[in-house]
Design a protein around this motif. Structure first.
Motif, PDB file in Angstrom:
ATOM      1  N   LEU A  11       0.774  -1.293  -0.255  1.00  0.00           N
ATOM      2  CA  LEU A  11       0.023   0.378   0.149  1.00  0.00           C
ATOM      3  C   LEU A  11       1.106   1.055  -0.182  1.00  0.00           C
ATOM      4  CD1 LEU A  11      -2.400   1.179   0.729  1.00  0.00           C
ATOM      5  CD2 LEU A  11      -2.331   1.162   2.854  1.00  0.00           C
ATOM      6  N   LEU A  12       1.561   1.499   0.665  1.00  0.00           N
ATOM      7  CA  LEU A  12       2.896   2.389   1.403  1.00  0.00           C
ATOM      8  C   LEU A  12       3.409   2.876  -0.931  1.00  0.00           C
ATOM      9  CD1 LEU A  12       3.849   2.469   4.321  1.00  0.00           C
ATOM     10  CD2 LEU A  12       2.906   4.254   3.347  1.00  0.00           C
ATOM     11  N   ARG A  13       3.797   1.230  -1.351  1.00  0.00           N
ATOM     12  CA  ARG A  13       4.839   2.140  -2.517  1.00  0.00           C
ATOM     13  C   ARG A  13       3.546   2.453  -3.536  1.00  0.00           C
ATOM     14  NH1 ARG A  13       9.795  -1.362  -3.546  1.00  0.00           N
ATOM     15  NH2 ARG A  13       9.832  -2.904  -1.122  1.00  0.00           N
ATOM     16  N   GLN A  14       2.354   1.877  -3.574  1.00  0.00           N
ATOM     17  CA  GLN A  14       1.405   2.563  -4.390  1.00  0.00           C
ATOM     18  C   GLN A  14       1.028   4.116  -4.018  1.00  0.00           C
ATOM     19  OE1 GLN A  14      -2.365   0.209  -3.918  1.00  0.00           O
ATOM     20  NE2 GLN A  14      -1.159  -1.954  -4.665  1.00  0.00           N
ATOM     21  N   PHE A  15       1.229   4.219  -2.604  1.00  0.00           N
ATOM     22  CA  PHE A  15       0.933   5.787  -2.543  1.00  0.00           C
ATOM     23  C   PHE A  15       2.022   6.573  -2.916  1.00  0.00           C
ATOM     24  CE2 PHE A  15       0.986   8.853   1.063  1.00  0.00           C
ATOM     25  CZ  PHE A  15      -0.320   9.428   0.364  1.00  0.00           C
ATOM     26  N   ALA A  16       3.423   6.140  -3.125  1.00  0.00           N
ATOM     27  CA  ALA A  16       4.108   6.770  -3.080  1.00  0.00           C
ATOM     28  C   ALA A  16       4.469   7.351  -4.476  1.00  0.00           C
ATOM     29  CB  ALA A  16       5.448   6.039  -2.928  1.00  0.00           C
ATOM     30  N   VAL A  17       3.598   6.200  -4.961  1.00  0.00           N
ATOM     31  CA  VAL A  17       3.268   6.033  -6.797  1.00  0.00           C
ATOM     32  C   VAL A  17       2.752   6.999  -6.687  1.00  0.00           C
ATOM     33  CG1 VAL A  17       2.998   5.031  -9.110  1.00  0.00           C
ATOM     34  CG2 VAL A  17       4.507   3.890  -7.401  1.00  0.00           C
ATOM     35  N   LEU A  18       1.722   7.218  -6.559  1.00  0.00           N
ATOM     36  CA  LEU A  18       0.483   8.448  -6.191  1.00  0.00           C
ATOM     37  C   LEU A  18       0.987   9.391  -5.941  1.00  0.00           C
ATOM     38  CD1 LEU A  18      -3.089   8.740  -7.446  1.00  0.00           C
ATOM     39  CD2 LEU A  18      -2.990   7.974  -4.410  1.00  0.00           C
ATOM     40  N   LEU A  19       1.702   9.790  -5.113  1.00  0.00           N
ATOM     41  CA  LEU A  19       2.204  10.873  -4.646  1.00  0.00           C
ATOM     42  C   LEU A  19       3.337  11.249  -6.111  1.00  0.00           C
ATOM     43  CD1 LEU A  19       3.297  10.560  -0.294  1.00  0.00           C
ATOM     44  CD2 LEU A  19       1.653  12.254  -2.279  1.00  0.00           C
ATOM     45  N   GLN A  20       4.428  10.298  -6.537  1.00  0.00           N
ATOM     46  CA  GLN A  20       4.812  11.219  -7.383  1.00  0.00           C
ATOM     47  C   GLN A  20       4.011  12.441  -8.858  1.00  0.00           C
ATOM     48  OE1 GLN A  20       8.652  11.342  -7.646  1.00  0.00           O
ATOM     49  NE2 GLN A  20       7.300  13.092  -8.700  1.00  0.00           N
ATOM     50  N   ARG A  21       2.854  10.484  -8.705  1.00  0.00           N
ATOM     51  CA  ARG A  21       2.213  11.220 -10.408  1.00  0.00           C
ATOM     52  C   ARG A  21       1.661  12.564 -10.053  1.00  0.00           C
ATOM     53  NH1 ARG A  21      -3.053  10.117 -10.812  1.00  0.00           N
ATOM     54  NH2 ARG A  21      -2.874   8.467  -9.825  1.00  0.00           N
ATOM     55  N   LEU A  22       0.967  12.738  -9.389  1.00  0.00           N
ATOM     56  CA  LEU A  22       0.285  13.964  -8.647  1.00  0.00           C
ATOM     57  C   LEU A  22       1.117  15.273  -8.100  1.00  0.00           C
ATOM     58  CD1 LEU A  22      -2.208  12.338  -5.378  1.00  0.00           C
ATOM     59  CD2 LEU A  22      -2.806  13.450  -8.121  1.00  0.00           C
ATOM     60  N   ALA A  23       2.831  14.643  -7.903  1.00  0.00           N
ATOM     61  CA  ALA A  23       3.246  15.652  -7.686  1.00  0.00           C
ATOM     62  C   ALA A  23       3.427  16.723  -9.094  1.00  0.00           C
ATOM     63  CB  ALA A  23       4.510  15.575  -6.879  1.00  0.00           C
ATOM     64  N   GLY A  24       3.657  15.389 -10.162  1.00  0.00           N
ATOM     65  CA  GLY A  24       4.480  16.162 -11.637  1.00  0.00           C
ATOM     66  C   GLY A  24       5.245  16.518 -11.530  1.00  0.00           C
ATOM     67  N   ASP A  25       5.387  17.289 -12.713  1.00  0.00           N
ATOM     68  CA  ASP A  25       7.164  17.068 -13.406  1.00  0.00           C
ATOM     69  C   ASP A  25       7.891  17.971 -12.294  1.00  0.00           C
ATOM     70  OD1 ASP A  25       6.778  15.187 -15.871  1.00  0.00           O
ATOM     71  OD2 ASP A  25       6.278  17.524 -16.546  1.00  0.00           O
ATOM     72  N   GLY A  26       9.038  17.241 -12.034  1.00  0.00           N
ATOM     73  CA  GLY A  26      10.364  18.421 -11.679  1.00  0.00           C
ATOM     74  C   GLY A  26       9.989  18.212  -9.900  1.00  0.00           C
ATOM     75  N   ALA A  27       9.360  17.640  -9.256  1.00  0.00           N
ATOM     76  CA  ALA A  27       8.818  17.414  -8.346  1.00  0.00           C
ATOM     77  C   ALA A  27       9.760  15.789  -7.711  1.00  0.00           C
ATOM     78  CB  ALA A  27       7.669  17.544  -7.498  1.00  0.00           C
ATOM     79  N   GLU A  28      10.156  15.645  -6.179  1.00  0.00           N
ATOM     80  CA  GLU A  28      10.928  14.977  -6.170  1.00  0.00           C
ATOM     81  C   GLU A  28       9.890  14.515  -4.965  1.00  0.00           C
ATOM     82  OE1 GLU A  28      12.797  12.484  -7.457  1.00  0.00           O
ATOM     83  OE2 GLU A  28      13.092  14.339  -9.071  1.00  0.00           O
ATOM     84  N   VAL A  29       9.478  12.592  -5.034  1.00  0.00           N
ATOM     85  CA  VAL A  29       8.852  11.904  -3.537  1.00  0.00           C
ATOM     86  C   VAL A  29       9.925  10.993  -3.210  1.00  0.00           C
ATOM     87  CG1 VAL A  29       6.846  11.246  -3.564  1.00  0.00           C
ATOM     88  CG2 VAL A  29       6.435  12.546  -4.684  1.00  0.00           C
ATOM     89  N   VAL A  30      10.153  10.459  -2.634  1.00  0.00           N
ATOM     90  CA  VAL A  30      11.017   9.213  -2.028  1.00  0.00           C
ATOM     91  C   VAL A  30       9.946   9.087  -0.069  1.00  0.00           C
ATOM     92  CG1 VAL A  30      13.288   9.043  -0.925  1.00  0.00           C
ATOM     93  CG2 VAL A  30      12.757  10.955  -2.195  1.00  0.00           C
ATOM     94  N   ARG A  31      10.223   8.049  -0.528  1.00  0.00           N
ATOM     95  CA  ARG A  31       9.960   7.621   0.727  1.00  0.00           C
ATOM     96  C   ARG A  31      11.199   6.717   1.364  1.00  0.00           C
ATOM     97  NH1 ARG A  31       7.033   1.125   1.306  1.00  0.00           N
ATOM     98  NH2 ARG A  31       7.173   1.416   3.425  1.00  0.00           N
ATOM     99  N   TRP A  32      10.547   7.480   2.322  1.00  0.00           N
ATOM    100  CA  TRP A  32      11.666   7.490   3.531  1.00  0.00           C
ATOM    101  C   TRP A  32      11.994   6.524   4.270  1.00  0.00           C
ATOM    102  CZ3 TRP A  32      16.025  10.143   1.339  1.00  0.00           C
ATOM    103  CH2 TRP A  32      16.981  10.672   2.408  1.00  0.00           C
ATOM    104  N   GLY A  33      10.857   5.853   4.524  1.00  0.00           N
ATOM    105  CA  GLY A  33      11.191   5.101   5.761  1.00  0.00           C
ATOM    106  C   GLY A  33       9.432   4.681   6.379  1.00  0.00           C
ATOM    107  N   GLY A  34       9.076   2.988   5.975  1.00  0.00           N
ATOM    108  CA  GLY A  34       7.594   2.874   6.768  1.00  0.00           C
ATOM    109  C   GLY A  34       6.542   4.266   6.313  1.00  0.00           C
ATOM    110  N   GLU A  35       6.152   4.964   6.974  1.00  0.00           N
ATOM    111  CA  GLU A  35       5.015   5.469   6.188  1.00  0.00           C
ATOM    112  C   GLU A  35       5.486   7.241   6.224  1.00  0.00           C
ATOM    113  OE1 GLU A  35       2.820   7.523  10.146  1.00  0.00           O
ATOM    114  OE2 GLU A  35       1.334   6.217   9.146  1.00  0.00           O
TER     115      GLU A  35
END
Length: 162
Positions: A11-35
């Motif tokens: 679920l958290l991996r899916q959330f990270a992908v979703l965050l990156q998609r919603l963040a758009g070009d240029g933004a960096e989203v990283v799952r840093w650990g746990g939640e």
């Protein structure tokens, strides 16, 4: 925890992908650990960052994933963000690694004080570029006290606090 380590991790991996998609070009989203997630917003003006990160976080959490048992899955997240460059007047003064430290400190603050929320740790116009460039690990309290850094939004999502 309700779905086990593997289910929660998926679920958290899916959330990270979703965050990156919603963040758009240029933004960096990283799952840093746990939640915990870090969001870095290069080139986004400070005035726009708050609205962008709030919309991003809310939109991502509204995306409901079905649980293995068919029930709606409940997801919590601790998101920290920072801007790059943190000091627009001195764009080359602060290294990328320090920007990550700022976002990490914000995520840590959320995790320890609000849960299921987002926060930013931002350089202020009073900040000495050399002081920020030295990093925040072990120096955070002093940088906050002297006005070099300020918090943006440590606010829990409704219903997320006990």
């Amino acid at each position: 925890e309700r779905y086990g380590h593997v289910g929660g991790d998926q679920l958290l991996r899916q959330f990270a992908v979703l965050l990156q998609r919603l963040a758009g070009d240029g933004a960096e989203v990283v799952r840093w650990g746990g939640e915990e997630f870090l969001v870095l917003l290069p080139g986004v003006p400070r005035e726009q960052a708050r609205q962008r990160i709030d919309r991003l976080w809310r939109d991502a959490l509204e995306h409901i994933h079905p649980a293995p048992d068919g029930q709606p899955m409940v997801l919590t997240s601790s998101v920290g963000y920072s801007l790059y460059p943190p000091l627009p007047a001195a764009p080359d003064a602060v290294p990328w690694t320090v920007v990550v430290e700022l976002a990490d400190a914000a995520a840590f603050q959320v995790k320890n004080h609000a849960r299921n929320a987002w926060a930013g740790l931002l350089a202020t116009p009073l900040a000495d570029p050399a002081a920020i460039a030295g990093g925040v690990v072990g120096r955070l309290r002093g940088l906050l006290d002297n006005g070099s850094l300020s918090w943006d939004n440590i606010k829990p999502r409704p219903g997320s606090m006990p």
